[in-house]
Design a protein around this motif. Sequence first.
Motif, PDB file in Angstrom:
ATOM      1  N   THR A  15       0.836  -1.201   0.000  1.00 26.98           N
ATOM      2  CA  THR A  15       0.000   0.000   0.000  1.00 26.98           C
ATOM      3  C   THR A  15       0.871   1.251   0.000  1.00 26.98           C
ATOM      4  N   THR A  16       1.945   1.204   0.774  1.00 27.33           N
ATOM      5  CA  THR A  16       2.792   2.398   0.863  1.00 27.33           C
ATOM      6  C   THR A  16       4.140   2.206   0.172  1.00 27.33           C
ATOM      7  N   PHE A  17       4.677   0.959   0.216  1.00 28.09           N
ATOM      8  CA  PHE A  17       5.950   0.675  -0.441  1.00 28.09           C
ATOM      9  C   PHE A  17       5.840  -0.627  -1.208  1.00 28.09           C
ATOM     10  N   SER A  18       6.581  -0.730  -2.315  1.00 31.23           N
ATOM     11  CA  SER A  18       6.632  -1.980  -3.070  1.00 31.23           C
ATOM     12  C   SER A  18       8.084  -2.416  -3.208  1.00 31.23           C
ATOM     13  N   LEU A 183       1.841  -6.425   9.650  1.00 35.81           N
ATOM     14  CA  LEU A 183       1.245  -5.081   9.680  1.00 35.81           C
ATOM     15  C   LEU A 183       2.072  -4.176   8.766  1.00 35.81           C
ATOM     16  N   GLY A 184       1.494  -3.881   7.605  1.00 37.40           N
ATOM     17  CA  GLY A 184       2.212  -3.069   6.615  1.00 37.40           C
ATOM     18  C   GLY A 184       1.780  -1.620   6.695  1.00 37.40           C
ATOM     19  N   GLY A 185       1.818  -0.941   5.551  1.00 37.90           N
ATOM     20  CA  GLY A 185       1.448   0.464   5.516  1.00 37.90           C
ATOM     21  C   GLY A 185      -0.066   0.643   5.460  1.00 37.90           C
ATOM     22  N   GLY A 186      -0.753  -0.310   4.829  1.00 36.10           N
ATOM     23  CA  GLY A 186      -2.187  -0.111   4.646  1.00 36.10           C
ATOM     24  C   GLY A 186      -3.050  -1.296   5.018  1.00 36.10           C
ATOM     25  N   GLY A 212      -3.505  -0.162   8.816  1.00 37.53           N
ATOM     26  CA  GLY A 212      -2.058  -0.257   8.605  1.00 37.53           C
ATOM     27  C   GLY A 212      -1.359   0.980   9.117  1.00 37.53           C
ATOM     28  N   GLY A 213      -0.062   1.055   8.867  1.00 38.32           N
ATOM     29  CA  GLY A 213       0.762   2.168   9.352  1.00 38.32           C
ATOM     30  C   GLY A 213       0.155   3.528   9.055  1.00 38.32           C
ATOM     31  N   ARG A 214      -0.528   3.644   7.910  1.00 43.26           N
ATOM     32  CA  ARG A 214      -1.152   4.912   7.538  1.00 43.26           C
ATOM     33  C   ARG A 214      -2.137   5.394   8.602  1.00 43.26           C
ATOM     34  N   CYS A 250       4.677  13.550  10.184  1.00 43.38           N
ATOM     35  CA  CYS A 250       4.145  12.622  11.189  1.00 43.38           C
ATOM     36  C   CYS A 250       4.682  11.208  10.965  1.00 43.38           C
ATOM     37  N   GLU A 251       4.800  10.822   9.701  1.00 43.81           N
ATOM     38  CA  GLU A 251       5.329   9.480   9.411  1.00 43.81           C
ATOM     39  C   GLU A 251       6.764   9.392   9.902  1.00 43.81           C
ATOM     40  N   ASP A 252       7.474  10.481   9.724  1.00 45.01           N
ATOM     41  CA  ASP A 252       8.861  10.539  10.167  1.00 45.01           C
ATOM     42  C   ASP A 252       8.929  10.472  11.694  1.00 45.01           C
ATOM     43  N   ALA A 253       8.036  11.221  12.346  1.00 42.23           N
ATOM     44  CA  ALA A 253       8.010  11.224  13.812  1.00 42.23           C
ATOM     45  C   ALA A 253       7.658   9.826  14.336  1.00 42.23           C
ATOM     46  N   LYS A 254       6.768   9.156  13.636  1.00 39.38           N
ATOM     47  CA  LYS A 254       6.395   7.787  14.050  1.00 39.38           C
ATOM     48  C   LYS A 254       7.630   6.883  14.030  1.00 39.38           C
ATOM     49  N   ARG A 255       8.443   7.012  12.977  1.00 39.43           N
ATOM     50  CA  ARG A 255       9.671   6.201  12.904  1.00 39.43           C
ATOM     51  C   ARG A 255      10.622   6.573  14.039  1.00 39.43           C
ATOM     52  N   THR A 256      10.708   7.893  14.323  1.00 41.04           N
ATOM     53  CA  THR A 256      11.568   8.330  15.428  1.00 41.04           C
ATOM     54  C   THR A 256      11.109   7.674  16.729  1.00 41.04           C
ATOM     55  N   LEU A 257       9.788   7.611  16.907  1.00 35.92           N
ATOM     56  CA  LEU A 257       9.259   7.057  18.159  1.00 35.92           C
ATOM     57  C   LEU A 257       9.517   5.549  18.281  1.00 35.92           C
ATOM     58  N   SER A 258       9.892   4.903  17.187  1.00 41.58           N
ATOM     59  CA  SER A 258      10.275   3.484  17.291  1.00 41.58           C
ATOM     60  C   SER A 258      11.678   3.350  17.875  1.00 41.58           C
ATOM     61  N   ALA A 259      12.459   4.444  17.767  1.00 40.37           N
ATOM     62  CA  ALA A 259      13.846   4.388  18.247  1.00 40.37           C
ATOM     63  C   ALA A 259      14.039   5.219  19.517  1.00 40.37           C
ATOM     64  N   VAL A 318       6.205  -9.367  10.325  1.00 38.80           N
ATOM     65  CA  VAL A 318       6.380  -8.961   8.930  1.00 38.80           C
ATOM     66  C   VAL A 318       5.706  -7.602   8.748  1.00 38.80           C
ATOM     67  N   GLY A 319       6.262  -6.781   7.814  1.00 33.83           N
ATOM     68  CA  GLY A 319       5.649  -5.478   7.523  1.00 33.83           C
ATOM     69  C   GLY A 319       6.343  -4.401   8.334  1.00 33.83           C
ATOM     70  N   GLY A 320       6.578  -3.250   7.682  1.00 29.00           N
ATOM     71  CA  GLY A 320       7.346  -2.166   8.290  1.00 29.00           C
ATOM     72  C   GLY A 320       6.778  -1.700   9.625  1.00 29.00           C
ATOM     73  N   SER A 321       5.447  -1.785   9.789  1.00 25.20           N
ATOM     74  CA  SER A 321       4.841  -1.234  11.002  1.00 25.20           C
ATOM     75  C   SER A 321       5.109  -2.099  12.229  1.00 25.20           C
ATOM     76  N   THR A 322       5.623  -3.315  12.028  1.00 27.78           N
ATOM     77  CA  THR A 322       5.935  -4.138  13.205  1.00 27.78           C
ATOM     78  C   THR A 322       7.207  -3.624  13.890  1.00 27.78           C
ATOM     79  N   ARG A 323       7.828  -2.580  13.300  1.00 29.21           N
ATOM     80  CA  ARG A 323       8.979  -1.977  13.976  1.00 29.21           C
ATOM     81  C   ARG A 323       8.535  -1.132  15.166  1.00 29.21           C
ATOM     82  N   MET A 324       7.239  -0.839  15.254  1.00 25.83           N
ATOM     83  CA  MET A 324       6.770  -0.066  16.408  1.00 25.83           C
ATOM     84  C   MET A 324       6.902  -0.967  17.643  1.00 25.83           C
ATOM     85  N   PRO A 325       7.624  -0.487  18.665  1.00 19.53           N
ATOM     86  CA  PRO A 325       7.857  -1.346  19.837  1.00 19.53           C
ATOM     87  C   PRO A 325       6.559  -1.860  20.461  1.00 19.53           C
TER      88      PRO A 325
HETATM   89  P1  AMP Z   1       5.402  -2.131   4.391  1.00 18.65           P
HETATM   90  O1  AMP Z   1       4.127  -1.956   3.613  1.00 18.65           O
HETATM   91  O2  AMP Z   1       5.555  -3.452   5.004  1.00 18.65           O
HETATM   92  O3  AMP Z   1       6.616  -1.652   3.657  1.00 18.65           O
HETATM   93  O4  AMP Z   1       5.257  -1.151   5.651  1.00 18.65           O
HETATM   94  C1  AMP Z   1       5.294   0.214   5.498  1.00 18.65           C
HETATM   95  C2  AMP Z   1       4.820   0.838   6.782  1.00 18.65           C
HETATM   96  O5  AMP Z   1       5.802   0.608   7.785  1.00 18.65           O
HETATM   97  C3  AMP Z   1       4.653   2.336   6.652  1.00 18.65           C
HETATM   98  O6  AMP Z   1       3.428   2.727   7.253  1.00 18.65           O
HETATM   99  C4  AMP Z   1       5.826   2.874   7.439  1.00 18.65           C
HETATM  100  O7  AMP Z   1       5.522   4.127   8.011  1.00 18.65           O
HETATM  101  C5  AMP Z   1       6.001   1.809   8.497  1.00 18.65           C
HETATM  102  N1  AMP Z   1       7.342   1.823   9.087  1.00 18.65           N
HETATM  103  C6  AMP Z   1       8.522   1.635   8.466  1.00 18.65           C
HETATM  104  N2  AMP Z   1       9.545   1.758   9.328  1.00 18.65           N
HETATM  105  C7  AMP Z   1       8.997   2.051  10.534  1.00 18.65           C
HETATM  106  C8  AMP Z   1       9.519   2.313  11.842  1.00 18.65           C
HETATM  107  N3  AMP Z   1      10.825   2.323  12.070  1.00 18.65           N
HETATM  108  N4  AMP Z   1       8.644   2.542  12.850  1.00 18.65           N
HETATM  109  C9  AMP Z   1       7.310   2.550  12.618  1.00 18.65           C
HETATM  110  N5  AMP Z   1       6.765   2.328  11.416  1.00 18.65           N
HETATM  111  C10 AMP Z   1       7.585   2.085  10.387  1.00 18.65           C
END
Ligand code: AMP
Length: 516
Positions: A15-18, A183-186, A212-214, A250-259, A318-325
């Motif tokens: 949804t957000t990245f391919s 949990l991906g982007g959408g 999703g992350g959105r 906000c998306e950037d801040a969300k990533r910051t909050l994971s770290a 799996v999915g970028g959003s699982t990086r959220m602690p």
């Molecule tokens: P995917 O579709 O699996 O690529 O996941 C993309 C989603 O993962 C987007 O909503 C990103 O904002 C989120 N994402 C990527 N890295 C992080 C991170 N470090 N912390 C929180 N969300 C992240």
Amino acid sequence: MTKTSQRAVGVDLGTTFSVIAYLDDLGRPQTLANAEGDKLTPSVLLFEDTSVVVGKEAVKAMATEMVHVAECAKRELGLRVYHKVLGGHQYPPEALQAWVLNKLRRDAQQQIGPFEKVVITVPAYFDEVRRKATQDAGYIAGFDVMDIINEPTAAAVAFGFQQGFLSPDSDGGERRRILVYDLGGGTFDVTVMEVGGHEFRALATDGDVQLGGRDWDQRLVDYVCEEFIRQFGLDPREDPNTQGRLWRECEDAKRTLSARQRASIACDYQGHAVRVEVTRELFLDITRDLLDRTAFTTRQTLQAAGLEWKDIDRVLLVGGSTRMPAVSDMLQEMSGMVPDRSISPDEAVASGAALHAGLLLSRFAGQSPAFNIRNVNSHSLGVVATDAKTRRPRNAILIPRNTPLPVTAKRVFKTQKHGQKSILVQIVEGESASPDDCSQLGKCTVRDLPPDLPAQTPIEVRFHYKENGRLTVMVNVQGTDKELRHEITRENSLSQDQLDTWRHYISGLPPAASAP
Ligand code: AMP
């Protein structure tokens, strides 16, 4: 056929990245970087005069030219057109997805040479309509889509490869049960799988295609805007460019909050500015209900598989959003296990798709496959029938959800009148008894009934649900072996002519023999 045209390629169309991956000469999945040098390509499009720019530059344009930007088209697959008018046109969502795929194909071909065959992944919870739309997007983008597979299954295959289960000299390892939390982007998906003995078997699957992350980003956007309204009585969301810029912040801040424990978000609009401090705790507070929804679905899926946490060997993230602690904390609390982060959450799905593509290519070449995938359907499939008592339409389920695939189910219809020429079967997908609350898959018209057929002649309609969640319908007059002609007409689906026109327009390629 040349060697390069047999490349095994897999695409995670997010949804957000391919992401696109291929198997190298040693059969190992490798992610291919795009023309900008990035492994992740934002699934975002900028409509600029006569051209369409996909990826990073389109994301940048969200701050200044939001009216020309399309994003999250995956969430609208299955609808006739994408909600936004772009350059005076409204596009079908599959065409927007095709532009993303076309970029991935072209950039990849620069590196590994020409190829057409591909496996594309879809959320396990995608219904048939969205699966068909994804296949169509692949066709428009100039691919020959060999198969579509579920994202969590692809991730489990990548995990199996990494653990060495797939090597020919391994016995495939002992059977273990894995819960894949994706949990991906959408979209959100959870699938319980049994892995081992060279077999990947889905036991149950569930999810939410609108989570999703959105949604986490949006909560931050709303939080900042509420603060803005409180201070200045103005809502920055009224201006699309400000909203686009704020979303990126906000998306950037969300990533910051994971770290880190805190992040700050700046927003300026109509000569006013705020800087809002957000702590991890506050972020968790304003998004807790979203996380709870995933927890609820996870418990339900485990239950649907007839299992308890003690039966699960691993929880795979799996999915970028699982990086959220908060995600791993929640899962650890629920399961009593530390979730497994050993595979790259961004690349695993495309890697698994490439491995599956390799498997199909070797199968086509007559070799025995290195592994097998067994899937289940994520939604019940039924037909609209008339309730005998109430005379109201109801959903008569033929294939209940979580049935192992492939499966064939049949239903017998009877002709109403003498000499009837055709029968109309309405196919629906969903759990509700009322067809109105289900997704309308389409209508199947059975034509060419033999002449002079008496009323009440039984006509057998068989639904074949394939491993990839696509449906085919077979029909015959009971007692004969004559297959009748039928066609499934889908409300929002593109016709073959339209697909060919889009294919030519977007990828510059002529119609292919292997149309979807
Ligand atoms: P995917 O579709 O699996 O690529 O996941 C993309 C989603 O993962 C987007 O909503 C990103 O904002 C989120 N994402 C990527 N890295 C992080 C991170 N470090 N912390 C929180 N969300 C992240």
